[in-house]
Design a protein around this motif. Structure first.
Motif, PDB file in Angstrom:
ATOM      1  N   ARG A   1      -3.308  33.189   3.719  1.00 30.59           N
ATOM      2  CA  ARG A   1      -2.310  32.484   4.532  1.00 30.59           C
ATOM      3  C   ARG A   1      -0.993  33.263   4.562  1.00 30.59           C
ATOM      4  NH1 ARG A   1      -1.806  26.174   4.345  1.00 30.59           N
ATOM      5  NH2 ARG A   1      -0.541  26.744   6.128  1.00 30.59           N
ATOM      6  N   LEU A   2      -0.647  33.866   3.432  1.00 28.77           N
ATOM      7  CA  LEU A   2       0.586  34.667   3.378  1.00 28.77           C
ATOM      8  C   LEU A   2       0.503  35.885   4.292  1.00 28.77           C
ATOM      9  CD1 LEU A   2       1.246  34.426  -0.440  1.00 28.77           C
ATOM     10  CD2 LEU A   2       2.833  33.675   1.347  1.00 28.77           C
ATOM     11  N   LYS A   3      -0.714  36.405   4.432  1.00 29.97           N
ATOM     12  CA  LYS A   3      -0.932  37.556   5.311  1.00 29.97           C
ATOM     13  C   LYS A   3      -0.489  37.249   6.738  1.00 29.97           C
ATOM     14  CE  LYS A   3      -4.768  40.440   6.009  1.00 29.97           C
ATOM     15  NZ  LYS A   3      -6.213  40.629   5.970  1.00 29.97           N
ATOM     16  N   GLU A   4      -0.679  35.992   7.122  1.00 29.67           N
ATOM     17  CA  GLU A   4      -0.349  35.585   8.505  1.00 29.67           C
ATOM     18  C   GLU A   4       1.103  35.135   8.653  1.00 29.67           C
ATOM     19  OE1 GLU A   4      -2.598  36.241  10.603  1.00 29.67           O
ATOM     20  OE2 GLU A   4      -4.084  36.661   9.037  1.00 29.67           O
ATOM     21  N   HIS A   5       1.843  35.091   7.567  1.00 34.13           N
ATOM     22  CA  HIS A   5       3.205  34.521   7.628  1.00 34.13           C
ATOM     23  C   HIS A   5       4.145  35.433   8.438  1.00 34.13           C
ATOM     24  CE1 HIS A   5       7.063  32.901   6.260  1.00 34.13           C
ATOM     25  NE2 HIS A   5       6.391  31.811   5.911  1.00 34.13           N
ATOM     26  N   PRO A   6       5.049  34.850   9.220  1.00 33.22           N
ATOM     27  CA  PRO A   6       5.949  35.680  10.047  1.00 33.22           C
ATOM     28  C   PRO A   6       6.976  36.492   9.249  1.00 33.22           C
ATOM     29  CG  PRO A   6       6.417  33.327  10.340  1.00 33.22           C
ATOM     30  CD  PRO A   6       5.173  33.419   9.519  1.00 33.22           C
TER      31      PRO A   6
ATOM     32  N   LEU B   1      20.462  40.897 -11.998  1.00 31.86           N
ATOM     33  CA  LEU B   1      19.589  40.540 -10.861  1.00 31.86           C
ATOM     34  C   LEU B   1      18.395  39.728 -11.376  1.00 31.86           C
ATOM     35  CD1 LEU B   1      18.635  40.877  -7.880  1.00 31.86           C
ATOM     36  CD2 LEU B   1      17.503  42.978  -8.611  1.00 31.86           C
ATOM     37  N   LYS B   2      18.268  38.522 -10.865  1.00 31.43           N
ATOM     38  CA  LYS B   2      17.126  37.702 -11.291  1.00 31.43           C
ATOM     39  C   LYS B   2      16.185  37.538 -10.094  1.00 31.43           C
ATOM     40  CE  LYS B   2      19.662  35.511 -14.925  1.00 31.43           C
ATOM     41  NZ  LYS B   2      20.706  36.536 -14.840  1.00 31.43           N
ATOM     42  N   VAL B   3      14.916  37.801 -10.330  1.00 37.74           N
ATOM     43  CA  VAL B   3      13.939  37.758  -9.243  1.00 37.74           C
ATOM     44  C   VAL B   3      12.897  36.702  -9.579  1.00 37.74           C
ATOM     45  CG1 VAL B   3      12.160  39.071  -8.036  1.00 37.74           C
ATOM     46  CG2 VAL B   3      14.279  40.195  -8.718  1.00 37.74           C
TER      47      VAL B   3
ATOM     48  N   ASN C   1      11.675  37.522  -3.208  1.00 38.55           N
ATOM     49  CA  ASN C   1      12.249  36.173  -3.076  1.00 38.55           C
ATOM     50  C   ASN C   1      11.783  35.509  -1.777  1.00 38.55           C
ATOM     51  OD1 ASN C   1      13.548  36.193  -5.556  1.00 38.55           O
ATOM     52  ND2 ASN C   1      15.424  37.095  -4.725  1.00 38.55           N
ATOM     53  N   LYS C   2      11.675  36.311  -0.692  1.00 35.48           N
ATOM     54  CA  LYS C   2      11.173  35.750   0.581  1.00 35.48           C
ATOM     55  C   LYS C   2       9.725  35.303   0.425  1.00 35.48           C
ATOM     56  CE  LYS C   2      14.095  38.370   3.675  1.00 35.48           C
ATOM     57  NZ  LYS C   2      14.234  39.536   4.502  1.00 35.48           N
ATOM     58  N   LEU C   3       8.966  36.105  -0.314  1.00 32.65           N
ATOM     59  CA  LEU C   3       7.550  35.773  -0.514  1.00 32.65           C
ATOM     60  C   LEU C   3       7.428  34.463  -1.322  1.00 32.65           C
ATOM     61  CD1 LEU C   3       4.671  36.835   0.030  1.00 32.65           C
ATOM     62  CD2 LEU C   3       4.835  38.167  -2.073  1.00 32.65           C
ATOM     63  N   SER C   4       8.268  34.310  -2.333  1.00 35.79           N
ATOM     64  CA  SER C   4       8.254  33.071  -3.129  1.00 35.79           C
ATOM     65  C   SER C   4       8.568  31.872  -2.234  1.00 35.79           C
ATOM     66  CB  SER C   4       9.284  33.126  -4.259  1.00 35.79           C
ATOM     67  OG  SER C   4       8.897  34.086  -5.189  1.00 35.79           O
ATOM     68  N   LYS C   5       9.525  32.086  -1.315  1.00 34.51           N
ATOM     69  CA  LYS C   5       9.907  30.994  -0.405  1.00 34.51           C
ATOM     70  C   LYS C   5       8.733  30.664   0.531  1.00 34.51           C
ATOM     71  CE  LYS C   5      13.769  29.808   2.505  1.00 34.51           C
ATOM     72  NZ  LYS C   5      13.866  30.366   3.820  1.00 34.51           N
ATOM     73  N   ALA C   6       8.066  31.705   1.008  1.00 33.01           N
ATOM     74  CA  ALA C   6       6.919  31.485   1.909  1.00 33.01           C
ATOM     75  C   ALA C   6       5.810  30.719   1.167  1.00 33.01           C
ATOM     76  CB  ALA C   6       6.397  32.829   2.418  1.00 33.01           C
ATOM     77  N   ILE C   7       5.623  31.035  -0.107  1.00 34.71           N
ATOM     78  CA  ILE C   7       4.599  30.321  -0.891  1.00 34.71           C
ATOM     79  C   ILE C   7       4.967  28.837  -0.998  1.00 34.71           C
ATOM     80  CG2 ILE C   7       3.602  30.091  -3.215  1.00 34.71           C
ATOM     81  CD1 ILE C   7       3.866  33.184  -3.452  1.00 34.71           C
TER      82      ILE C   7
END
Ligand code: SF4
Ligand code: SF4
Length: 351
Positions: free
Chosen positions: A216-221, A201-203, A333-339
């Motif tokens: 800004r991430l705090k407000e992300h859907p 598993l690679k993260v 991974n979702k957080l990385s994408k949001a960034i």
């Protein structure tokens, strides 16, 4: 403390070694508890005092983390009467604690929170921590959901001994010369203890480099789905190798409310009431807000305060314990994408 010599010991010789070590140390390691699991006819693997080679469960990841030994889920700190108190008993012997590289790295994070977080050290943590030495358990196989290599927690030099288990024997490597006399009649070996080099598993562990980006991430859907998925049970944080939050409760004995004991009990930012203030205000009402807080603290808040990297060692216990099958690596991974999305938008705005 670099002093590596390796010996090969049969199971019987390991038992003789453990008996000698127990004159000075209590030994704690993962132990299988039959039918002690969350579901019918499942086991759990918990940290317990061990006496024999056969007691140690090395083929699977422990259900709960090594922190169980230093900070049990519930612990009495002291007993009190109207005008006196008596401290609970400290450990009687030094402790040898068996764990993997990620587990030992997690104790570094525990040390940061309990001992290097402001001007005061946690007295009860320190009184046990100073008596602990580590025995590294070599990972000869990977477990589902491990990603220690993605967070740099796959190696350590904090151990005094290292052990690689085999059926009916074990290789033992000495780092701390203090342990040399225990091996004077043992058979030496060329075996070298290995650390994991790559996980299946690679993260992509997210990097949040500014408070603006964090806001800004705090407000992300991306967080919204967790209102439906997360039930706020706190299992992920109780099992987590690095989470440290606790609450204290005074338990008063019957008849006299001035006599009782103060207990420290593991708590969690994921459970209702954790952030309730006097007057009834609560900072995070919904489970998505709680989950967002937990993730952002591990990825951003901890490192922003201490500058020592993420508050995670990639042990995978949080995902393994979640009854809702919420995957922490998938969230990362979702957080990385949001960034990436936010950075791309910023790029477009700059143009
Ligand atoms: S967040 Fe999950 S993977 Fe990271 S240390 Fe805690 S339990 Fe292990
Ligand atoms: S993420 Fe899973 S384990 Fe953690 S509080 Fe939510 S439902 Fe419970």
């Amino acid at each position: 403390m670099k002093h590596e010599k390796t010996y090969l010991l049969s199971a019987d010789e390991c038992n003789q070694l453990f008996a000698k070590l127990e004159e000075r140390y209590d030994l704690y390691a993962p132990v299988r508890i039959p039918a002690g699991g969350r579901y019918a006819q499942t086991d759990s693997i918990l940290y317990r005092q061990i006496h024999k080679y056969e007691d140690i469960e090395y083929r699977e990841r422990s259900t709960y983390a090594m922190k169980e030994v230093l900070t049990p889920i519930t612990q009495t700190l002291f007993y009190f009467t109207e005008d006196e108190y008596q401290e609970s008993k400290p450990p009687e012997k030094d402790i040898l604690l068996f764990g993997r590289a990620c587990d030992i790295n997690a104790i570094k994070i525990q040390d940061q929170i309990y001992l290097k977080n402001g001007s005061d050290e946690d007295y009860f943590y320190k009184r046990i921590r100073k008596r602990v030495k580590f025995v590294l358990m070599e990972c000869t196989q990977q477990f589902e959901g491990c990603f220690c290599c993605s967070v740099g927690a796959n190696t350590t030099d904090m151990h005094s001994l290292a052990i690689s288990f085999r059926k009916d024997c074990a290789y033992l490597e000495i780092r701390d010369p203090e342990f040399e006399p225990y091996f004077k009649d043992s058979k030496s070996s060329d075996y070298e203890i290995q650390f994991p080099k790559e996980n299946e598993l690679k993260v992509k562990y997210p990097v949040i480099d500014s408070i603006d980006l964090a806001n800004r991430l705090k407000e992300h859907p991306m967080w919204n789905e967790f209102d439906d998925r997360c039930i706020g049970c706190g299992s992920c944080t109780v099992a987590c190798s690095t989470c440290t939050c606790f609450e204290t409760t005074d338990i008063v004995y019957t008849q006299n409310a001035h006599v009782g004991e103060r207990r420290r009990t593991c708590s969690s930012c994921m459970v209702d009431g954790f952030d309730s203030m006097a007057g009834g205000h609560c900072f995070r009402q919904t489970t998505s807000e709680k989950y967002r807080y937990k993730i952002m603290h591990k990825v951003y808040g901890y490192n922003a305060r201490f500058h020592t990297g993420p508050m995670c060692v990639g042990c995978g216990r949080c995902s393994a314990r979640c009854p809702q099958l919420i995957s922490y690596p998938a969230t990362l991974n979702k957080l990385s994408k949001a960034i990436e999305e936010i950075k791309q938008e910023e790029g477009k705005t700059d143009d």
